[in-house]
Structures are given as C-alpha cells and as structure tokens.
Design a protein around this motif. Structure first.
Motif, mmCIF file in Angstrom:
data_model
loop_
_atom_site.group_PDB
_atom_site.id
_atom_site.type_symbol
_atom_site.label_atom_id
_atom_site.label_comp_id
_atom_site.label_asym_id
_atom_site.label_seq_id
_atom_site.Cartn_x
_atom_site.Cartn_y
_atom_site.Cartn_z
ATOM 1 N N THR A 115 0.829 -1.206 0.000
ATOM 2 C CA THR A 115 0.000 0.000 0.000
ATOM 3 C C THR A 115 0.862 1.254 0.000
ATOM 4 N N ALA A 116 1.917 1.259 0.791
ATOM 5 C CA ALA A 116 2.827 2.416 0.830
ATOM 6 C C ALA A 116 3.485 2.651 -0.524
ATOM 7 N N MET A 117 3.904 1.570 -1.182
ATOM 8 C CA MET A 117 4.510 1.710 -2.514
ATOM 9 C C MET A 117 3.495 2.245 -3.515
ATOM 10 N N THR A 118 2.259 1.751 -3.418
ATOM 11 C CA THR A 118 1.215 2.229 -4.331
ATOM 12 C C THR A 118 0.950 3.709 -4.128
ATOM 13 N N LEU A 119 0.888 4.128 -2.862
ATOM 14 C CA LEU A 119 0.693 5.558 -2.578
ATOM 15 C C LEU A 119 1.872 6.387 -3.067
ATOM 16 N N GLY A 120 3.094 5.839 -2.958
ATOM 17 C CA GLY A 120 4.267 6.554 -3.446
ATOM 18 C C GLY A 120 4.217 6.757 -4.953
ATOM 19 N N MET A 121 3.812 5.702 -5.686
ATOM 20 C CA MET A 121 3.698 5.848 -7.143
ATOM 21 C C MET A 121 2.589 6.827 -7.503
ATOM 22 N N ALA A 122 1.487 6.798 -6.748
ATOM 23 C CA ALA A 122 0.401 7.742 -7.031
ATOM 24 C C ALA A 122 0.856 9.181 -6.805
ATOM 25 N N LYS A 123 1.680 9.376 -5.782
ATOM 26 C CA LYS A 123 2.176 10.715 -5.486
ATOM 27 C C LYS A 123 3.017 11.253 -6.630
ATOM 28 N N HIS A 124 3.877 10.381 -7.206
ATOM 29 C CA HIS A 124 4.731 10.828 -8.306
ATOM 30 C C HIS A 124 3.951 11.042 -9.599
ATOM 31 N N ARG A 125 2.841 10.344 -9.769
ATOM 32 C CA ARG A 125 2.048 10.496 -10.994
ATOM 33 C C ARG A 125 0.962 11.570 -10.879
ATOM 34 N N PHE A 126 0.832 12.136 -9.702
ATOM 35 C CA PHE A 126 -0.304 13.025 -9.466
ATOM 36 C C PHE A 126 -0.340 14.203 -10.435
ATOM 37 N N ASP A 127 0.840 14.817 -10.738
ATOM 38 C CA ASP A 127 0.885 15.985 -11.632
ATOM 39 C C ASP A 127 0.849 15.571 -13.086
ATOM 40 N N GLU A 128 1.561 14.511 -13.469
ATOM 41 C CA GLU A 128 1.681 14.118 -14.865
ATOM 42 C C GLU A 128 0.515 13.257 -15.347
ATOM 43 N N ASP A 129 0.021 12.380 -14.497
ATOM 44 C CA ASP A 129 -1.018 11.443 -14.906
ATOM 45 C C ASP A 129 -2.074 11.358 -13.804
ATOM 46 N N PRO A 130 -2.942 12.366 -13.700
ATOM 47 C CA PRO A 130 -3.947 12.354 -12.632
ATOM 48 C C PRO A 130 -4.852 11.124 -12.674
ATOM 49 N N GLN A 131 -5.211 10.675 -13.883
ATOM 50 C CA GLN A 131 -6.088 9.516 -13.985
ATOM 51 C C GLN A 131 -5.419 8.256 -13.453
ATOM 52 N N GLY A 132 -4.100 8.083 -13.809
ATOM 53 C CA GLY A 132 -3.359 6.921 -13.307
ATOM 54 C C GLY A 132 -3.181 6.991 -11.795
ATOM 55 N N ALA A 133 -2.933 8.225 -11.324
ATOM 56 C CA ALA A 133 -2.774 8.391 -9.883
ATOM 57 C C ALA A 133 -4.071 8.048 -9.151
ATOM 58 N N ARG A 134 -5.213 8.452 -9.770
ATOM 59 C CA ARG A 134 -6.496 8.142 -9.148
ATOM 60 C C ARG A 134 -6.709 6.620 -9.069
ATOM 61 N N GLN A 135 -6.309 5.925 -10.153
ATOM 62 C CA GLN A 135 -6.450 4.463 -10.161
ATOM 63 C C GLN A 135 -5.582 3.823 -9.073
ATOM 64 N N LEU A 136 -4.345 4.353 -8.921
ATOM 65 C CA LEU A 136 -3.464 3.825 -7.876
ATOM 66 C C LEU A 136 -4.025 4.100 -6.483
ATOM 67 N N LEU A 137 -4.648 5.275 -6.306
ATOM 68 C CA LEU A 137 -5.258 5.585 -5.017
ATOM 69 C C LEU A 137 -6.417 4.635 -4.710
ATOM 70 N N ASP A 138 -7.191 4.294 -5.776
ATOM 71 C CA ASP A 138 -8.277 3.328 -5.575
ATOM 72 C C ASP A 138 -7.722 1.973 -5.148
ATOM 73 N N GLU A 139 -6.615 1.570 -5.781
ATOM 74 C CA GLU A 139 -5.994 0.296 -5.400
ATOM 75 C C GLU A 139 -5.490 0.341 -3.954
ATOM 76 N N ALA A 140 -4.876 1.460 -3.584
ATOM 77 C CA ALA A 140 -4.380 1.597 -2.209
ATOM 78 C C ALA A 140 -5.535 1.578 -1.216
ATOM 79 N N HIS A 141 -6.651 2.198 -1.603
ATOM 80 C CA HIS A 141 -7.816 2.205 -0.728
ATOM 81 C C HIS A 141 -8.341 0.787 -0.500
ATOM 82 N N GLU A 142 -8.401 -0.024 -1.541
ATOM 83 C CA GLU A 142 -8.860 -1.407 -1.408
ATOM 84 C C GLU A 142 -7.897 -2.218 -0.545
ATOM 85 N N GLU A 143 -6.589 -1.987 -0.756
ATOM 86 C CA GLU A 143 -5.596 -2.715 0.049
ATOM 87 C C GLU A 143 -5.704 -2.347 1.530
#
Length: 399
Positions: free
Chosen positions: A228-256
């Motif tokens: 979950t921490a790794m997923t949140l870290g990747m979402a943080k780095h993608r937040f500016d460049e790929d908001p949609q991908g970051a949102r998907q990663l946040l959803d995955e982290a939320h489920e985890e």
C-alpha cells in the motif's frame, strides 16, 4: 433425606466390613511379624519374611483404598511410595527395605488397626444391645420387670447404634482419606508442582501466542501495508503528470487498506472474538466450526455461561485444533464435544485423518497443551498411526 439414609447405610456396611477385613489384615500382619522376628537368626529367613510383609502393605493398602472410595463415595488419590534406585539383582531386597522405612507402610498398618477397632466397637454395641434386650425380655416374661424395660432398652440400643454409625463412620472416613491417601506434605508438594506447571504453561502459551501473532502480521498484514505504501508513493509521483493513473493507484491503495483492516480484525478475533464475550462459548465455537474447511459436527452441552477464562481456553483449544486438522490431518470430517465433568469442563476434538500426530516444541499442539496447563487443566493426545486423532482437555471450572 434419602441421600443421608443411603450414606448411613453405607457407613453401617463399611463398619461391619471393617471388623471382618480389619481383623483379617491385623491378624495376618501380626502373624507374619511375630513369625519373622524369631526367624531373623535362622539363615536370614525372617528378614525375607519381614520384607515380604512390608511389600504386602501395597496390596492391602490399595484394596482398602478402593473399598473406602466405593462405600464412602470419596476420591482418594494413591499415595506416593518410595522406590529404590538399585537396578541390579539386589533390587527386590532393596525395595523391601525401602518399604519398611516408608511412612506409607506404617500409615497403612495404622489404618488396618483403626478399622478393626471401630468395626469391633459397632459389633460390641450390636451384640450388647441384643443380649440386654433378650435378658430383659425373659425377665418381663417371668414378671420380674415391666415390659416397658425391654422396649426402652431396645430403643436406647438402636439410638446408640445409629449415633455410632453416623459419627464413628465419619471418623472412619476421615481416617481412610488421611491414612490411605498422600500425606499432607506430599499433597502440598503436588499442589506446588501443579502451580509451577500452570505458571510454566502460561509463560509458554503467552510466548507461543506472541510468536503466532508476529508471524501472522509478518506474513499477512505487513506485506500488504508495504504494498500500500509503494502504491501511494507511485500515485504521489504520478499526481501531476497522470492524474487519472494516480487516481487508479489511489483506488488500489484504498482497497488494500480495507483488506488490511479486515485482516487485522480477523487477527484480533482469533485472540478473543467479540462473539465469545457477547454470546458465549456455543456461539463462538459455532462460528469457528462454520469457517473450518473440514466439516465439523459440534456438540456443546453446557447449562449457562462459564467464567471468562474457561471460555477463552476452550475457544483457543478448539480453534487451534481445527486449524491443525485442516492443515495436517487429511481428515474429511471432525467432531467437537464440550461437556461438564466433575467440577471441570471437558473438550474433545476428534478427526478421521491419518493420525500419527505428536507434540513438537513451538507447534500448535504444544501451544494447546501450554494454554490448558496455564488454567490448571490437563491435555491428552491420542493419535495412533492411521487415525483417528483425539484431543481431550479438562479445564477446572466452578459449578
């Protein structure tokens, strides 16, 4: 009233047998001792006879202990007899000498003497009462005394006999428990040893539970939280460049995270489930049986709730045992029975698996034994090759 009447009759029968059996034992032992002492100088034959006499108290003591338990309806634990440390051909002679100096031998002989005396006392009262009643009856027939005399004498003799049976019977019961069972010092030593075993079991059980909880955290929740921490870290780095991908990663982290919370709840439930506190042992064990991959037949025959410690121990035993059945036994069915038994609660878990189960340090069965001993109970494992495997635990419980 009926129970007291049965007890009085049992004591009367015991006192009557005391005269017969006690006289037999006292006569036998006196004859053996009186014969053995003069024969000591005759090639040592007297020594052998005396050694055999001491050994015979093992038989007489056991027989009298079982008779006392049957007639007095009491439990008398067998006393601890001293044993020689010799293993050579002189062992029988050394054991005989040990028996002669063993306090249990002399307590057994004292019991035989007491039983003969109290039994003789009852027969004397009975014979004296009958003799007096017969003499007064003859006198009444001759007209020398009133008929009220034999009637009063008969009632007085009967009352005296009943009082003797009641009170001397109690004394005889107390003497049987004190002289045929373990001595007070031995009983205290046994209690100390039992408490030491319970303390050792509690420490081992706590250590086993701690290691199991650490293992479950390490193998289950911890990797999930790291992911979950790794997923949140990747979402943080993608937040500016790929908001949609970051949102998907946040959803995955939320489920985890939700799955991690569920797993933590399962771990906490395994330690002490809420249903055990709220609804009792029957409901808690029903939940455990329903989750078992092996079909379980559950029978809980308890009137009302048990104390919290006893319920927790039995829950742990059944849950851990069924886990072992599912993992190691190869069984297709299992049965769990929980019943009251003589001031304790008996739990029995049986499966039709391959058998050959044994206790290993740090294993599940070892943890069950430690947990039961920590509550002052007993743990028995029966698992022949080919099955079935049966675990039986007895946990003390107030009625």
């Amino acid at each position: 009233m009926k129970t007291k009447l049965i007890t009085t009759w049992s004591r009367a029968v015991d006192l009557f047998l005391d005269f017969i059996v006690g006289t037999f034992w006292v006569t036998l032992f006196l004859a053996l001792i009186a014969t053995g002492i003069p024969l000591i100088l005759l090639a040592g034959l007297g020594v052998l006879l005396l050694l055999g006499t001491a050994a015979l108290t093992r038989v007489s003591g056991s027989a009298e202990r079982h008779r006392a338990m049957a007639l007095h309806n009491v439990a008398i634990e067998a006393p601890h007899r001293r044993r020689t440390t010799r293993t050579d051909w002189l062992r029988p002679f050394a054991q005989g000498l040990t028996d002669m100096t063993d306090p249990v031998t002399w307590r057994t002989l004292a019991h035989h003497l007491i039983t003969m005396l109290v039994g003789s006392g009852m027969l004397l009262i009975l014979a004296g009462g009958i003799g007096l009643l017969e003499w007064l009856t003859l006198s009444a027939n001759a007209g020398t005394v009133s008929w009220a005399m034999p009637v009063a004498a008969g009632l007085a003799a009967l009352l005296l006999l009943v009082l003797y049976v009641v009170y001397i019977g109690r004394l005889d019961e107390a003497a049987s428990v004190a002289l045929l069972g373990p001595s007070r010092s031995a009983a205290l030593a046994g209690q100390v040893n039992q408490l030491a075993q319970a303390r050792k079991g509690a420490v081992s059980a706590a250590d086993t539970e701690r290691r199991r909880f650490e293992r479950d955290l390490h193998d289950g929740v911890q990797p999930r939280l790291v992911s979950t921490a790794m997923t949140l870290g990747m979402a943080k780095h993608r937040f500016d460049e790929d908001p949609q991908g970051a949102r998907q990663l946040l959803d995955e982290a939320h489920e985890e995270i939700k799955e991690s919370i569920t797993e933590l709840r399962h771990l906490a439930r395994g330690m002490h489930p809420a249903v055990l506190t709220d609804r009792g042992l029957d409901a808690a064990l029903s939940a455990v049986a329903s989750r078992s991959p092996v079909p379980v037949r559950l029978e809980v025959n308890l009137a009302g709730r048990l104390d919290g410690e006893t319920e927790a121990v039995l829950y742990f035993v059944v849950a851990e045992a069924l886990t072992n059945v599912a993992k190691h036994s190869g069984a297709t069915s299992a049965q769990v029975q929980v019943n009251r038994r003589d001031g304790a609660v008996c739990g029995r878990i049986t499966d039709n698996g391959r058998g050959s189960a044994y206790v290993t340090p740090g294993g599940g069965l070892s943890g069950i034994g430690d947990r039961v001993r920590s509550a002052g109970g007993t743990f028995t494992l029966t698992s022949p090759e080919g099955g079935p495997t049966e675990i039986e635990v007895l946990v003390p419980c107030e009625s």
